[in-house]
Design an enzyme around this catalytic site. Structure first.
Site, PDB file in Angstrom:
ATOM      1  CD  GLU A 188      -3.435  -7.323   3.141  1.00 14.48           C
ATOM      2  OE1 GLU A 188      -4.465  -6.824   3.625  1.00 14.48           O
ATOM      3  OE2 GLU A 188      -2.351  -6.715   3.068  1.00 14.48           O
ATOM      4  CD  GLU A 240      -3.012  -1.303   2.058  1.00 10.55           C
ATOM      5  OE1 GLU A 240      -2.667  -1.144   3.223  1.00 10.55           O
ATOM      6  OE2 GLU A 240      -4.161  -1.611   1.721  1.00 10.55           O
TER       7      GLU A 240
HETATM    8  C1  GAL Z   1      -5.061  -4.021   4.157  1.00 12.93           C
HETATM    9  C2  GAL Z   1      -3.661  -3.783   4.656  1.00 12.93           C
HETATM   10  C3  GAL Z   1      -3.385  -4.523   5.926  1.00 12.93           C
HETATM   11  C4  GAL Z   1      -4.512  -4.330   6.895  1.00 12.93           C
HETATM   12  C5  GAL Z   1      -5.789  -4.796   6.295  1.00 12.93           C
HETATM   13  C6  GAL Z   1      -6.973  -4.577   7.190  1.00 12.93           C
HETATM   14  O1  GAL Z   1      -5.443  -2.985   3.349  1.00 12.93           O
HETATM   15  O2  GAL Z   1      -2.716  -4.143   3.701  1.00 12.93           O
HETATM   16  O3  GAL Z   1      -2.180  -4.043   6.448  1.00 12.93           O
HETATM   17  O4  GAL Z   1      -4.626  -2.989   7.199  1.00 12.93           O
HETATM   18  O5  GAL Z   1      -6.037  -4.055   5.144  1.00 12.93           O
HETATM   19  O6  GAL Z   1      -6.868  -5.194   8.389  1.00 12.93           O
END
Ligand code: GAL
Length: 994
Positions: free
Chosen positions: A470, A394
């Protein structure tokens, strides 16, 4: 001031590999002297060797000072906790001064001072001489100590600021925790080697860059000079078969030991391959975290993480969002995990100002960005477990990312480059996204994603493998939707799997709150419990989400077909010969036969000794073998037909380095009798769910109840109503089958002599994080579902008792007609709840069920249904049908932020007992069960676990259905078929004393 400059450091030595050298080294961890100042401008006189630090404190190194009583931790997700004005930082800049003396052994000369990690920057003096300055919190740095070392006593001084220009590059979603939090050493090692060990066409190739000679005794390799490539017969390294070969590089002044793993990562036809075979990443995102030590994670804890991952069928880790402690990667090499090693770079908070001034695209930051990438790649280049480099997280888009990628490609062409933040994938080799919905993932799997505006970039991206760096945000209760993602990953070769967000809840141990989250330290700006979103609780207890993930990631699949089971090998790189297969037949949860299965190493069809018609299994012919003597085989002695289930389990046949023999790797269940009804079309099925389908009683809901005979609406009430005279009326009460009712209100007052409250219809649940952050709770509150009113319209006696009510929130014309029909049954009381919605129920509701309160002495619950853990419509894949028992306390899942939890699904019957009394509740066919020592309102009000105080009652929810869980705290909500929408329905329960 260096701390407010764009340059990443000064006076530092070139980065090199983390190596295990026999060169002398001094461990400088331990107790240091420490002083915290609120601002950065304190005099640097403390660096003088003779400075009097007797008024200072002791502080362990490695550690974070806020976790040792100096200042406090602070949590923000995206927001920077200071104004965006790079490279300037606030005047309020907690500054830690460190001092440590050490004695040099006699014959010592020269050496490097090595810091594995200092947050956020370090200025270092040795014997009063400044060695240099460095930033890059999660990256090593070395300074040449040689010129300033003196025989005997030496004094090392370090100044650490919490904030520096580099803080703009470190905006990861985690606690802000300054300090020297990784090891400090004085080492005389200066070696650097880059070993290249690949595996193609069934053979390994080996070479290395650097100086010295390489030997691998086990392979007969001796004194290989740098730059010479040899081909060898070796076993490849994979995460499933982490074969390592001990190697030594001998240099004039030292020897370094390495463990070499031969493996090749490649991309062919848009598919990610390891050693030429498709690689499916079953991953988690791991932050370094310990509830007492923050990111200063003890070695044993790192090892525990890897063991826990392996034991839960996880095969990959993304080191979100910075390189981990180097020992973690050694463990990944040794025990076997595929790793995406991520650079310590995140500038997310610039997104809040439209990415204006984003360091990733500002040439003034170019050197700092590249410096970080170089230090990661150089440190970790020899790990077979590291299969991809990630540019960071990010950090938007920009030229500095391109420069980092270009340098990395040239330095290490053997590993693909990952970065999620640039949708064009201009600088990467894989297409990565976070929190894409199932529908998007499916489209990408088919190669049918939305095109990019630039056709060349689009064509390039379309040829890339896809991964979700993620997904499945594991915050609080959940995540839902895991099985459906996995099904997609396994269906489409382009999909290389993904990494669940995230491994651990970052709750900090707290003397009063149990675990603290954002705001608990009085931070003016914070993101509350968003830092608590892991698969394991802060103390590393697996949450139900991790158990579900283990099920979904199983490397073995079972497909039951009549009298056989097809066993499918889902490992990527090994056969099934390390597993033993065990079967058990249970009748109503009581084992009646156990057997082992002979399964070929390749898997395949195996005939089962335990299904009806197959000789050799007691009761397979329909005889009652339950031992309760009542002839129904259900083992409970109460008549009726028993449920016969076969469970097959794959366990480790022998000890592995990460788990002992007998460790369960995979399992499945099949109902032998009575036959399960055919699944309803459109039903959601997770692979582990025993044939779940939408509940027939509630439109659109997917409560997994269909592995039992469904009753559904319109089922006639059994003609078991009490004797000819109907309900008895005495002492101002109506009496039906052991239930005493208030004649005016129809309220149940006593049940088999037990003081009870309810049952009464409720639609509310204490919101889960996904309900809250996803916004559903706002809708539910607007509708008033948390404040239903109950109006009694009539109390009718006749064949039993019928209490007609209207249940509705104020200020709306929405409502439910609810009729409670009480009838006497053979030895107890039957309740039928008829529900007819009125008005437009356009939104899903939290749950549909009845609430009862029992005396506090009802402390134990025994049930036959899915267990032992909690399950919701789209979770609970890890639960299996059986007979379970737990205390009320044990039924609670201790989520750090209190919320709905502990629901046991598909309960056929449950007995609540204590102090010599008991109540049995039977479903028709099933119900959902929760039992707590507090009300739903108490649970909702609580902010930390200690807020939950046991009251004088046990509150029991008997549910028809629950709304799905989903992952809307970050990502999609429940899949539509897990939405619970009220519809005309009937819900039946039976009560009897035990
Ligand atoms: C993503 C980010 C993580 C965490 C997650 C939400 O956008 O990369 O670090 O913030 O969201 O828990």
């Amino acid at each position: 001031m260096e701390r407010e400059r764009f340059t990443p450091g000064s006076g530092r030595l070139d980065p090199r590999a983390a190596l295990c050298s026999d060169a002398p080294a001094l461990d400088l961890n331990g107790t240091w002297r420490f002083r915290l100042s609120p601002t950065a401008g304190v005099s640097p006189a403390f660096a003088e060797p003779g400075y009097d630090d007797s008024a200072w404190h002791d502080l362990p190194v490695p550690s974070h000072w806020p976790l040792h009583g100096h200042g406090a931790p602070a949590y923000t997700n995206v927001s920077y906790p200071f104004p965006l004005d790079p490279p300037r930082v606030p005047d309020d800049n907690p500054t830690g001064d460190y001092r440590r003396g050490f004695d040099l052994p006699h014959d010592w000369s020269g050496g490097r001072l090595r810091f594995e990690g200092v947050d956020s920057c370090a200025k270092v003096w040795l014997n009063g001489h400044e060695l240099g300055f460095s930033t890059g919190s999660r990256l090593p740095v070395e300074f040449d100590a040689g010129p300033y070392l003196v025989p005997g006593r030496n004094v090392l001084a370090v100044r650490v600021h919490q904030w520096s220009a580099a803080s703009y590059l470190e905006d990861q979603d985690m606690w802000w925790l300054p300090g020297i939090f990784r090891d400090v050493t004085l080492t005389r090692s200066a070696a650097d080697v880059f070993v290249h060990a690949s595996w193609t066409g069934g053979r390994g190739t080996l070479s290395f860059d650097g100086s010295g000679r390489l030997s691998v005794p086990e392979l007969g390799v001796a004194d290989l000079p740098a730059g010479t490539e040899i081909t060898l017969d070796v076993e490849p390294w994979t995460a499933e078969t982490p074969r390592l070969y001990d190697a030594v590089v001998t240099l004039p002044d030292e020897s370094v030991r390495l463990r070499v793993g031969f493996r090749t990562v490649s991309i062919e036809d848009g598919v990610l391959l390891a050693n030429g075979r498709p690689l499916l990443l079953k991953g988690v995102n791991r932050h370094e975290f310990h509830p007492e030590h923050g990111r200063a994670v003890p070695y044993e804890t790192m090892r525990e993480d890897v063991l826990l991952m392996k034991r839960h069928n996880v095969n990959a880790v993304r080191t979100s969002h910075y390189p981990p402690h180097p020992a973690f990667l050694d463990l990944c090499d040794e025990l076997g995990l595929w790793v995406i090693d991520e650079c310590d770079l995140e500038t997310h908070g610039f997104g809040q100002v439209g990415w204006r001034g984003n360091p990733a695209d500002d040439p003034r930051w170019a050197e700092a960005c590249l410096d970080r990438m170089r230090r990661m790649v150089e440190r970790d280049k020899n790990h077979p477990s590291v299969i991809m480099w990630s540019l960071g997280n990010e950090a938007g888009v920009g030229r500095n990312l391109a420069a980092m990628a270009a340098w990395t490609r040239q330095r290490d062409p053997s590993r693909p480059i990952h970065y999620e933040g640039d949708p064009s994938c201009a600088d990467t080799d894989v297409y990565s996204r976070m929190y894409a919905t199932h529908a998007e993932v499916e489209a990408i799997g088919r190669g049918a994603e939305e095109p990019l505006a630039d056709p060349a970039l689009d064509a390039r991206r379309r040829a890339m493998p896809f991964l979700q760096c993620e997904y499945a945000h594991a915050m609080g209760n959940g995540p839902g939707g895991l099985a459906e993602y996995q099904e997609l990953f396994e269906r489409h070769p382009r999909l290389a799997g993904g990494f669940v967000w995230e491994w651990i809840d970052h709750g900090l141990a707290h003397p009063v709150l149990e675990y603290a989250y954002g705001g608990d330290y009085g931070e003016p700006l914070h993101d509350s419990n968003f830092v608590v979103d892991g698969l394991v609780l802060p103390d590393r207890t697996p949450s139900p989400g991790l158990l579900d993930l283990k099920k979904v990631f199983e490397p073995v699949r079972f497909e039951f077909t009549g009298d056989a089971v097809r066993i499918v090998n889902r490992y990527g790189f090994r056969d099934l010969s390390s597993l033993a297969f065990l079967g058990v037949v249970e009748v109503d949860g009581v084992p009646v036969s156990e057997f082992t299965l002979d399964v070929p190493a390749t898997g395949g069809r195996v005939v089962l000794p335990g299904v009806p018609g197959v000789p050799g299994v007691p009761g397979a012919d329909g005889s009652d073998d339950s031992g309760d003597g009542d002839g129904d085989g259900d083992g409970d002695g109460d008549g009726g037909d028993g449920e016969r289930w076969l469970t097959v389990r794959a366990v480790l046949a022998a000890d592995e380095p990460w788990a002992g023999a007998g460790h369960e790797v995979a399992w499945s269940q099949s109902r032998l009798s009575p036959p399960a009804p055919a699944p309803t079309p459109g039903g959601a099925t997770g692979p582990a769910n025993p044939v779940p389908t939408p509940a027939p009683a509630v439109a659109g809901s997917a409560n997994p109840v269909s592995d039992v005979a469904a009753s559904g609406p319109g089922n006639p009430v059994p003609a078991s109503v009490a004797g000819a005279g109907g309900p008895g009326v005495g002492a101002g009460e109506v009496v039906v089958g052991g239930g005493h009712f208030d004649p005016a209100t129809g309220r149940l007052v006593r049940l088999f002599g037990i003081e009870v409250e309810g049952p009464r219809l409720e639609l509310w649940r204490a919101p889960i994080d996904n309900d809250r952050y996803g916004g559903l709770v706002r809708t539910w509150r607007r509708l008033g579902l948390h404040r239903l009113t109950h109006r009694v319209d009539s109390v009718e006696t006749g064949d039993g008792l019928v209490v007609r009510t209207r249940v509705a929130p104020a200020a709306t014309d929405l409502g439910l007609r609810v009729a409670y029909r009480w009838t006497e049954e053979n030895d107890g009381l039957g309740l039928t709840v008829d529900l007819v919605p009125e008005g437009e129920w356009a939104e899903p509701v939290p749950r549909i069920g009845v609430v009862m309160a029992l005396p506090a002495s009802f402390e134990r619950v025994t049930w036959f249904g899915r267990g032992p853990g909690e399950a919701y419509p789209d979770t609970g894949l890890a639960t299996r049908v059986g007979r379970w028992s737990a205390t009320v306390e044990e039924l609670q899942t201790p989520y750090v932020y209190p919320q709905e939890n502990g629901h046991r699904a598909d309960v056929r019957w449950a007995e609540l007992t204590g102090s010599g009394r008991g109540l049995r509740v039977t479903g028709d066919p099933v119900f959902g069960l929760t039992a707590r020592r507090w009300t739903t309102a108490d649970l909702e009000r609580a902010r930390h676990r200690p807020d939950l105080a046991p009251g004088g009652r046990v509150h029991v929810n008997l549910d028809l259905a629950q709304q799905g869980v989903g992952t809307a705290s970050c990502g999609p909500g429940p899949l539509p078929w897990y939405d619970l929408r009220p519809a005309e329905t009937t819900f039946r329960l039976r009560f009897k004393p035990v």
